[in-house]
Design a protein around this motif. Structure first.
Motif, PDB file in Angstrom:
ATOM      1  N   VAL A 241       3.991  11.279  -0.743  1.00 46.91           N
ATOM      2  CA  VAL A 241       3.506   9.951  -1.138  1.00 46.91           C
ATOM      3  C   VAL A 241       4.616   9.151  -1.807  1.00 46.91           C
ATOM      4  CG1 VAL A 241       1.129  10.775  -1.480  1.00 46.91           C
ATOM      5  CG2 VAL A 241       2.691  10.725  -3.442  1.00 46.91           C
ATOM      6  N   GLN A 242       4.452   7.831  -1.788  1.00 42.66           N
ATOM      7  CA  GLN A 242       5.301   6.929  -2.575  1.00 42.66           C
ATOM      8  C   GLN A 242       4.455   5.726  -2.991  1.00 42.66           C
ATOM      9  OE1 GLN A 242       8.918   5.949  -0.356  1.00 42.66           O
ATOM     10  NE2 GLN A 242      10.076   7.485  -1.516  1.00 42.66           N
ATOM     11  N   LEU A 243       4.914   5.056  -4.058  1.00 42.67           N
ATOM     12  CA  LEU A 243       4.218   3.847  -4.493  1.00 42.67           C
ATOM     13  C   LEU A 243       4.513   2.711  -3.519  1.00 42.67           C
ATOM     14  CD1 LEU A 243       4.691   3.378  -8.352  1.00 42.67           C
ATOM     15  CD2 LEU A 243       2.536   3.518  -7.089  1.00 42.67           C
ATOM     16  N   VAL A 244       3.483   1.982  -3.123  1.00 40.69           N
ATOM     17  CA  VAL A 244       3.695   0.834  -2.238  1.00 40.69           C
ATOM     18  C   VAL A 244       2.954  -0.379  -2.815  1.00 40.69           C
ATOM     19  CG1 VAL A 244       3.907   2.332  -0.205  1.00 40.69           C
ATOM     20  CG2 VAL A 244       1.693   1.294  -0.727  1.00 40.69           C
ATOM     21  N   SER A 245       3.216  -1.543  -2.249  1.00 40.33           N
ATOM     22  CA  SER A 245       2.599  -2.782  -2.750  1.00 40.33           C
ATOM     23  C   SER A 245       1.113  -2.820  -2.359  1.00 40.33           C
ATOM     24  CB  SER A 245       3.303  -3.983  -2.119  1.00 40.33           C
ATOM     25  OG  SER A 245       3.040  -3.978  -0.725  1.00 40.33           O
ATOM     26  N   ASP A 246       0.389  -3.765  -2.985  1.00 38.74           N
ATOM     27  CA  ASP A 246      -1.019  -3.961  -2.612  1.00 38.74           C
ATOM     28  C   ASP A 246      -1.153  -4.309  -1.131  1.00 38.74           C
ATOM     29  OD1 ASP A 246      -2.345  -3.389  -4.917  1.00 38.74           O
ATOM     30  OD2 ASP A 246      -2.546  -5.470  -5.583  1.00 38.74           O
ATOM     31  N   LYS A 247      -0.209  -5.126  -0.649  1.00 38.23           N
ATOM     32  CA  LYS A 247      -0.292  -5.544   0.763  1.00 38.23           C
ATOM     33  C   LYS A 247      -0.141  -4.323   1.686  1.00 38.23           C
ATOM     34  CE  LYS A 247       1.685  -8.934   3.876  1.00 38.23           C
ATOM     35  NZ  LYS A 247       3.047  -8.892   4.406  1.00 38.23           N
ATOM     36  N   ALA A 248       0.765  -3.419   1.292  1.00 33.55           N
ATOM     37  CA  ALA A 248       1.037  -2.260   2.150  1.00 33.55           C
ATOM     38  C   ALA A 248      -0.080  -1.216   2.084  1.00 33.55           C
ATOM     39  CB  ALA A 248       2.374  -1.629   1.753  1.00 33.55           C
ATOM     40  N   ILE A 249      -0.676  -1.047   0.917  1.00 32.08           N
ATOM     41  CA  ILE A 249      -1.633   0.073   0.781  1.00 32.08           C
ATOM     42  C   ILE A 249      -2.806  -0.085   1.750  1.00 32.08           C
ATOM     43  CG2 ILE A 249      -3.126  -0.830  -1.109  1.00 32.08           C
ATOM     44  CD1 ILE A 249      -1.778   2.726  -1.127  1.00 32.08           C
ATOM     45  N   THR A 250      -3.164  -1.324   2.049  1.00 32.26           N
ATOM     46  CA  THR A 250      -4.309  -1.535   2.956  1.00 32.26           C
ATOM     47  C   THR A 250      -3.961  -1.139   4.400  1.00 32.26           C
ATOM     48  OG1 THR A 250      -3.674  -3.831   3.355  1.00 32.26           O
ATOM     49  CG2 THR A 250      -5.205  -3.444   1.547  1.00 32.26           C
ATOM     50  N   LYS A 251      -2.645  -0.963   4.670  1.00 30.66           N
ATOM     51  CA  LYS A 251      -2.236  -0.550   6.032  1.00 30.66           C
ATOM     52  C   LYS A 251      -2.042   0.962   6.120  1.00 30.66           C
ATOM     53  CE  LYS A 251       1.179  -3.656   6.142  1.00 30.66           C
ATOM     54  NZ  LYS A 251       2.525  -3.936   6.521  1.00 30.66           N
ATOM     55  N   TYR A 252      -2.035   1.620   4.949  1.00 28.53           N
ATOM     56  CA  TYR A 252      -1.762   3.064   4.917  1.00 28.53           C
ATOM     57  C   TYR A 252      -3.004   3.808   4.448  1.00 28.53           C
ATOM     58  CZ  TYR A 252       3.092   1.379   5.216  1.00 28.53           C
ATOM     59  OH  TYR A 252       4.250   0.762   5.598  1.00 28.53           O
ATOM     60  N   SER A 253      -2.788   4.759   3.517  1.00 31.45           N
ATOM     61  CA  SER A 253      -3.908   5.521   2.968  1.00 31.45           C
ATOM     62  C   SER A 253      -3.627   5.643   1.482  1.00 31.45           C
ATOM     63  CB  SER A 253      -3.938   6.908   3.606  1.00 31.45           C
ATOM     64  OG  SER A 253      -2.631   7.414   3.722  1.00 31.45           O
ATOM     65  N   SER A 254      -4.662   5.706   0.647  1.00 30.98           N
ATOM     66  CA  SER A 254      -4.390   5.788  -0.794  1.00 30.98           C
ATOM     67  C   SER A 254      -4.900   7.103  -1.359  1.00 30.98           C
ATOM     68  CB  SER A 254      -4.982   4.590  -1.528  1.00 30.98           C
ATOM     69  OG  SER A 254      -6.356   4.767  -1.720  1.00 30.98           O
ATOM     70  N   VAL A 255      -4.301   7.498  -2.492  1.00 28.78           N
ATOM     71  CA  VAL A 255      -4.530   8.840  -3.037  1.00 28.78           C
ATOM     72  C   VAL A 255      -5.030   8.749  -4.474  1.00 28.78           C
ATOM     73  CG1 VAL A 255      -3.353  10.993  -3.645  1.00 28.78           C
ATOM     74  CG2 VAL A 255      -2.658   9.757  -1.594  1.00 28.78           C
ATOM     75  N   LEU A 256      -6.111   9.484  -4.765  1.00 24.52           N
ATOM     76  CA  LEU A 256      -6.587   9.665  -6.144  1.00 24.52           C
ATOM     77  C   LEU A 256      -6.002  10.991  -6.620  1.00 24.52           C
ATOM     78  CD1 LEU A 256      -8.629   8.630  -8.353  1.00 24.52           C
ATOM     79  CD2 LEU A 256     -10.297  10.193  -7.320  1.00 24.52           C
ATOM     80  N   PHE A 257      -5.357  10.980  -7.790  1.00 25.62           N
ATOM     81  CA  PHE A 257      -4.614  12.193  -8.173  1.00 25.62           C
ATOM     82  C   PHE A 257      -4.631  12.406  -9.678  1.00 25.62           C
ATOM     83  CE2 PHE A 257      -1.096   9.974 -10.138  1.00 25.62           C
ATOM     84  CZ  PHE A 257      -1.134   8.727  -9.534  1.00 25.62           C
ATOM     85  N   GLU A 258      -4.255  13.631 -10.077  1.00 22.69           N
ATOM     86  CA  GLU A 258      -3.907  13.852 -11.491  1.00 22.69           C
ATOM     87  C   GLU A 258      -2.495  14.411 -11.512  1.00 22.69           C
ATOM     88  OE1 GLU A 258      -7.078  16.500 -12.721  1.00 22.69           O
ATOM     89  OE2 GLU A 258      -5.985  18.268 -12.047  1.00 22.69           O
ATOM     90  N   ASN A 259      -1.712  14.013 -12.538  1.00 16.52           N
ATOM     91  CA  ASN A 259      -0.319  14.466 -12.612  1.00 16.52           C
ATOM     92  C   ASN A 259      -0.255  15.946 -12.968  1.00 16.52           C
ATOM     93  OD1 ASN A 259       1.241  12.159 -12.002  1.00 16.52           O
ATOM     94  ND2 ASN A 259       0.534  11.264 -13.919  1.00 16.52           N
ATOM     95  N   VAL A 260       0.676  16.656 -12.338  1.00 14.60           N
ATOM     96  CA  VAL A 260       0.863  18.074 -12.637  1.00 14.60           C
ATOM     97  C   VAL A 260       2.213  18.274 -13.319  1.00 14.60           C
ATOM     98  CG1 VAL A 260       1.131  20.376 -11.603  1.00 14.60           C
ATOM     99  CG2 VAL A 260      -0.653  18.841 -10.781  1.00 14.60           C
ATOM    100  N   LYS A 261       3.249  17.731 -12.691  1.00 18.05           N
ATOM    101  CA  LYS A 261       4.566  17.722 -13.326  1.00 18.05           C
ATOM    102  C   LYS A 261       5.367  16.614 -12.673  1.00 18.05           C
ATOM    103  CE  LYS A 261       6.762  21.242 -10.429  1.00 18.05           C
ATOM    104  NZ  LYS A 261       7.372  22.544 -10.311  1.00 18.05           N
ATOM    105  N   ASP A 262       6.627  16.468 -13.090  1.00 21.08           N
ATOM    106  CA  ASP A 262       7.446  15.398 -12.551  1.00 21.08           C
ATOM    107  C   ASP A 262       7.359  15.360 -11.017  1.00 21.08           C
ATOM    108  OD1 ASP A 262       9.256  13.319 -12.646  1.00 21.08           O
ATOM    109  OD2 ASP A 262      10.971  14.678 -12.335  1.00 21.08           O
ATOM    110  N   ARG A 263       6.896  14.263 -10.461  1.00 22.39           N
ATOM    111  CA  ARG A 263       6.818  14.027  -9.016  1.00 22.39           C
ATOM    112  C   ARG A 263       5.784  14.866  -8.272  1.00 22.39           C
ATOM    113  NH1 ARG A 263      10.401  10.797  -6.613  1.00 22.39           N
ATOM    114  NH2 ARG A 263      11.982   9.922  -7.955  1.00 22.39           N
ATOM    115  N   VAL A 264       5.027  15.707  -8.978  1.00 22.74           N
ATOM    116  CA  VAL A 264       4.022  16.531  -8.300  1.00 22.74           C
ATOM    117  C   VAL A 264       2.636  16.201  -8.855  1.00 22.74           C
ATOM    118  CG1 VAL A 264       3.225  18.887  -7.844  1.00 22.74           C
ATOM    119  CG2 VAL A 264       5.682  18.375  -7.859  1.00 22.74           C
ATOM    120  N   MET A 265       1.692  15.938  -7.948  1.00 25.23           N
ATOM    121  CA  MET A 265       0.322  15.618  -8.360  1.00 25.23           C
ATOM    122  C   MET A 265      -0.675  16.520  -7.628  1.00 25.23           C
ATOM    123  SD  MET A 265       2.083  12.562  -7.466  1.00 25.23           S
ATOM    124  CE  MET A 265       1.637  10.857  -7.264  1.00 25.23           C
ATOM    125  N   ARG A 266      -1.871  16.647  -8.232  1.00 28.92           N
ATOM    126  CA  ARG A 266      -2.966  17.301  -7.513  1.00 28.92           C
ATOM    127  C   ARG A 266      -3.808  16.188  -6.875  1.00 28.92           C
ATOM    128  NH1 ARG A 266      -3.890  22.172  -8.327  1.00 28.92           N
ATOM    129  NH2 ARG A 266      -3.064  22.123 -10.441  1.00 28.92           N
TER     130      ARG A 266
END
Ligand code: G1P
Length: 290
Positions: free
Chosen positions: A158-183
């Protein structure tokens, strides 16, 4: 958990790059001097992948030709003393063990990935989307495999994208686990802004457990009336642990003209053969434009 196999869905119609992709598969369009799909295969191989399944369709036979030997051409190059070129032509056919299966009807990314069920068997595998080309120090797929192996879980890039872009992709609900890693707690495909979980989008790289196939069997048609991989992942992340890696590297969407041109410029600049020349060329052009 060792990830040895990868699947590259390449059965899309290429409707965003017409007219070039009317007869040339978009995966074979050249980025500097190599077809786009070769970058994907090189990333997979550099990440430790040995066997690759490409999901094609009836308009894509030129792809299997590309990854085959071409003795007449190689012999001619050798005869003419063009040994480097001959070696490059041979190398492209020896990158990995490549297999092919056709998606007989266009019915979404989830449907395409499901075609890999028999190839994959009972082991975790990678999925690399052909439009998403990465420039990174550590191969992006390797970054995902490291996390998948550490947590014994499916892992999405995953990477952070703009509001305009997110509607063209898929979005993720997550909790942080460590640097750069999420559940991953939930995912949705092509969300409207009021439905997005976050601005983290899944961008073309996945490591999946074989559990995804059962999930896809229970996935109804979603966006565009097609079987979406993200909808299968939604089911999977409610059944099994799933991780996300905010990967390091720049990602290009070569499936559309702007992304393709950006990638062309950046990869040319990074290429020792033409990089210094194109840098000068761009500088001269920019001076004239000012
Ligand atoms: C596909 C996936 C989507 C993902 C995107 C970028 O969409 O369905 O979840 O975010 O690739 O990798 P497409 O670009 O095929 O519409």
């Amino acid at each position: 958990m060792k990830v040895r196999k990868a699947v590259i869905p390449a059965a899309g119609l290429g409707t965003r790059m017409l007219p070039a992709t009317k007869t040339v598969p978009k995966e074979l369009l050249p980025l500097v001097d190599k077809p786009v799909i070769q970058y994907i295969i090189e990333e997979a191989v550099a990440s430790g992948i040995e066997d690759i399944l490409i999901i094609t369709n009836r308009a894509k036979s030129a792809m299997d030709d590309y990854f085959d030997y071409y003795p007449e051409l190689e012999n001619r190059l050798i005869k003419d003393g063009k040994l480097e070129e001959a070696a490059e032509v041979r190398r492209s056919a020896d990158l990995a063990n490549i297999f092919y299966v056709r998606q007989k009807e266009t019915n979404g990314l989830g449907h395409a990935v499901y075609r890999a069920k028999r190839f994959v068997g009972d082991e975790p595998f990678a999925v690399l989307l052909g439009d998403d080309i990465m420039m990174s120090k550590t191969p992006v797929l390797r970054q995902l495999i490291d996390t998948a192996e550490e947590y014994h879980a499916s892992t999405v890039g995953v990477q952070l994208v703009s509001d305009k872009a997110i509607t063209k992709y898929s979005s993720v609900l997550f909790e942080n686990v460590k640097d750069r890693v999420m559940r991953v707690l939930d995912v949705n495909e092509k969300p409207t802004l009021d439905k997005k979980f976050s601005n983290y989008a899944i961008l073309g790289r996945y490591v999946l457990t074989p559990g995804v196939f059962d999930a896809l069997e229970h996935t109804p048609p979603g966006h565009n009336g097609e079987i979406q991989l993200t909808d299968g992942l939604q089911l999977l992340c409610h059944r099994e642990n799933m991780m996300a890696v905010d990967f390091e590297g720049k990602r290009y969407d070569t499936g559309n003209l702007k992304g393709f041109l950006e990638a062309t410029v950046d990869f040319a600049l990074a290429d020792p053969k033409v990089g210094p020349w194109i840098a000068d060329f761009i500088k001269q052009k920019a001076e004239k434009l000012n």
